[in-house]
Scaffold this motif. Structure first.
Motif, mmCIF file in Angstrom:
data_model
loop_
_atom_site.group_PDB
_atom_site.id
_atom_site.type_symbol
_atom_site.label_atom_id
_atom_site.label_comp_id
_atom_site.label_asym_id
_atom_site.label_seq_id
_atom_site.Cartn_x
_atom_site.Cartn_y
_atom_site.Cartn_z
ATOM 1 N N ILE A 187 0.841 -1.202 0.000
ATOM 2 C CA ILE A 187 0.000 0.000 0.000
ATOM 3 C C ILE A 187 0.876 1.252 0.000
ATOM 4 C CG2 ILE A 187 -1.641 1.344 1.382
ATOM 5 C CD1 ILE A 187 -2.806 -1.411 2.290
ATOM 6 N N GLY A 188 1.949 1.227 0.785
ATOM 7 C CA GLY A 188 2.869 2.371 0.831
ATOM 8 C C GLY A 188 3.532 2.629 -0.512
ATOM 9 N N TYR A 235 0.925 4.066 -2.864
ATOM 10 C CA TYR A 235 0.680 5.460 -2.474
ATOM 11 C C TYR A 235 1.816 6.367 -2.956
ATOM 12 C CZ TYR A 235 0.239 9.603 0.433
ATOM 13 O OH TYR A 235 0.156 10.886 0.858
ATOM 14 N N ALA A 236 3.065 5.944 -2.735
ATOM 15 C CA ALA A 236 4.205 6.762 -3.159
ATOM 16 C C ALA A 236 4.247 6.908 -4.676
ATOM 17 C CB ALA A 236 5.509 6.137 -2.659
ATOM 18 N N LEU A 270 1.659 6.741 -6.792
ATOM 19 C CA LEU A 270 0.561 7.625 -7.204
ATOM 20 C C LEU A 270 0.846 9.074 -6.828
ATOM 21 C CD1 LEU A 270 -2.582 5.428 -6.409
ATOM 22 C CD2 LEU A 270 -1.587 5.976 -8.650
ATOM 23 N N ALA A 271 1.417 9.294 -5.654
ATOM 24 C CA ALA A 271 1.761 10.665 -5.251
ATOM 25 C C ALA A 271 2.819 11.244 -6.180
ATOM 26 C CB ALA A 271 2.256 10.687 -3.805
#
Length: 188
Positions: free
Chosen positions: A10-11, A14-15, A17-18
């Motif tokens: 998930i991290g 998230y990274a 996509l960010a």
């Protein structure tokens, strides 16, 4: 909510996509080569861990662990001799095995011997962990050394010279822990 592996995934998502949508630091077309590189690196590390696990199985099946325990019981020099030989043995074991299989294989055999020769359990644990840490990065067999070389994308031959100072510092620290038990058990 999730396991450690799922949380790390998930991290990463998230990274990514960010970086792609919010910060716009890399383009979508760079994502596929990054994933391929990550998969190749993960495969190399898993191959190393698989080989270490196979080595642990081979040592168990060969009866080496019981032979080692018998030899350790008959060592001269008392507690200090036992600690030095244990440190040497765990440096070797740490270079060819992962930490957990080595502790599972040899801990139940050697910890009672350590207690019998008068070594405190916490002191012995510190010696074992530090020795295995040295073995993990000790060339030419250290599993961690090859993993670090794979991550940093350098040839293992090129990493030999820079790691010598690091290994020497770790050996000095291990020697201090062996000779001065207070460092391990002074605040117990």
């Amino acid at each position: 909510i999730a396991t450690a592996t799922e949380v790390s995934t998930i991290g990463i998502v998230y990274a990514a996509l960010a970086g792609l949508l919010i910060y716009r630091q890399f383009e979508w077309r760079r994502l596929y080569p990054m994933l391929v590189t990550t998969a190749a690196l993960s495969g190399a590390i898993l191959l190393i861990i698989g080989a270490a696990t196979g080595m642990a199985w081979a040592l168990t099946q060969s009866g080496f662990s019981q032979t080692l325990a018998d030899v350790m019981k008959s060592l001269p020099g008392g507690a200090l001799g036992f600690l030095f030989v244990s440190a040497f043995a765990f440096i070797i074991l740490g270079s060819v095995l992962e930490g957990i299989p080595a502790i599972v294989l040899f801990g139940p055999l050697l910890f009672p011997i350590a207690r019998a020769v008068g070594v405190h359990e916490v002191h012995y644990s510190m010696v074992v962990i530090l020795a295995m840490g040295i073995g993990l990065f000790a060339p030419p067999f250290g599993v961690g050394y090859y993993a670090a070389c794979a991550i940093s994308r350098i040839n293992p031959d090129a990493g030999m010279r820079p790691i010598v100072g690091y290994i020497v510092a770790l050996l000095v620290g291990l020697l201090a822990i062996i000779l001065v038990p207070w460092f391990s058990i002074g605040f117990l």
